[in-house]
Enzyme design. Structure first.
Site: not given
Ligand code: EPU
Length: 337
Positions: A162, A237, A333
């Protein structure tokens, strides 16, 4: 050029914040952009792309220039690869759908990311194991200091998680006008290792996925977790996932052995901010019209008439509580204005 005054930006930011621009011009060609920059309508210039990664906490006392360049050009195409030049004002997801329809592979995992093509390199957008940098060749920019065009190659962009040069040394100086992509025509390099994608394909009994199957899977996953900005204002995010060192990670892991994490390198560990925010008790909470999404705690939402300040106050409250509970700092972010 149409110059508008005190224009509401509600329809120009995905949070749907009703902040106003002192002056507003939408430009569809580089010549118009130059003209607007030279116009001296206001001493301060504010460049606006898709408005999908910003939180407006006040009116913008500046000349807001909305980048609305359109067009997709095939520069080169052979059996294996296609090079495309895409104008900055093209909507990112429409560009992805264009690629799927033409069987150009590489961007399918990044389906449904809000925003425009021209702003995608600034924060090196990414999802489900693929980042913009994986398909990026170069971008053309206008240097606002001398009104000359120049090109930034991939190395120069210094992409990170990012992050890019446009958030650091080159911040505020250049307007990205178009982006070149290198995509595959055959033997697509599919990225299906991400757990939820694998699961979705299995659920749909797809063994040999096409790029369209992956795009459809990503769209379904995103729709089930992430709110549609057209229905509920948000900016994806709100925070980055924090990357911590071994010492902090070990301490965290001892306390929360079941918490999810990704190993970035042997000394760096990424902890999902969504998990931290959920554990801190914020998931699904609402404070007036500002809230934390019920399916993904990393996404802050505007239920209708929240001001940018209200969303920001909520973000700071979350940041403070996560720090108190876990000793981990989560960094926004989005660009806060
Ligand atoms: N999780 C929770 N609670 C929540 C949300 C997530 O426990 O409310 C846990 C999930 O269970 C999982 C982990 O956190 O184990 C990761 O969650 P997820 O796969 O949804 O991905 P993320 O790390 O929260 C990132 C990106 C997203 C992107 C997804 C998929 C960032 C800041 N965000 O989210 O990007 O879509 O991975 O690759 O890196 C964005 O940048 O706007 C965005 C949506």
């Amino acid at each position: 050029m149409l110059i508008e005054e005190h224009k509401s930006l509600k329809d120009y930011n995905t949070f749907g914040i009703d902040a106003k621009a002192r002056f507003f011009i939408s430009v569809s060609e580089i010549s118009e952009l130059k003209e607007a920059l030279q116009s001296k309508i206001h001493p301060t210039i504010f460049i606006l792309g898709g408005g999908s990664n910003m939180l407006l906490t006040k009116d913008i006392d500046a000349l807001v220039i909305h980048i609305n360049f359109k067009g997709i050009k095939v520069l080169k195409s052979d059996k294996n690869e296609t090079m495309l030049e895409v104008q900055a004002g093209e909507n990112w997801h429409e560009f992805v759908l264009y690629c799927i329809n033409n069987n150009y592979g590489g961007v399918e995992n990044m389906s449904l990311i809000p925003g425009n093509v021209g702003t995608a390199p600034i924060q090196n957008i990414g999802a489900y194991g693929v980042e913009l940098k994986d398909v990026f060749v170069q971008c053309a920019v206008l240097d606002m200091q001398n009104l000359e065009m120049r090109v930034f190659g991939k190395e120069e962009c210094d992409f990170g998680y990012r992050n890019s040069i446009f958030k650091n040394a080159a911040k505020g100086r250049f307007v990205i006008t178009s982006v070149q992509f290198k995509l595959t025509n055959s033997s697509h390099n599919l990225s299906t290792s991400y757990g939820v994608i694998k699961q979705k394909l299995e659920d749909n009994e797809i063994e040999n996925p096409t790029i369209k199957d992956i795009s459809d899977a990503v769209i379904a996953i995103r729709k089930s977790k992430l709110p549609d900005p057209a229905e509920l204002g948000n900016s994806g995010s709100f925070f980055k996932n924090p990357v911590v060192n071994t010492e902090t990670f070990q301490k965290f892991r001892n306390q929360y052995p079941n918490a999810p994490y990704y190993e970035v390198s042997s000394t760096q560990f990424k902890i999902p901010a969504g998990w931290l925010i959920e554990q801190a008790g914020f998931k699904g909470q609402r404070y007036g019209d500002a809230g934390v999404h019920k399916n993904q705690a990393l996404v802050l939402v505007n239920y209708g008439n929240a001001t940018g300040t209200e969303i920001w106050e909520l973000a700071m409250k979350i940041q403070k509580k996560v720090r108190e509970d876990f000793g981990i700092y989560i960094e926004p972010e989005v660009n806060v204005i």
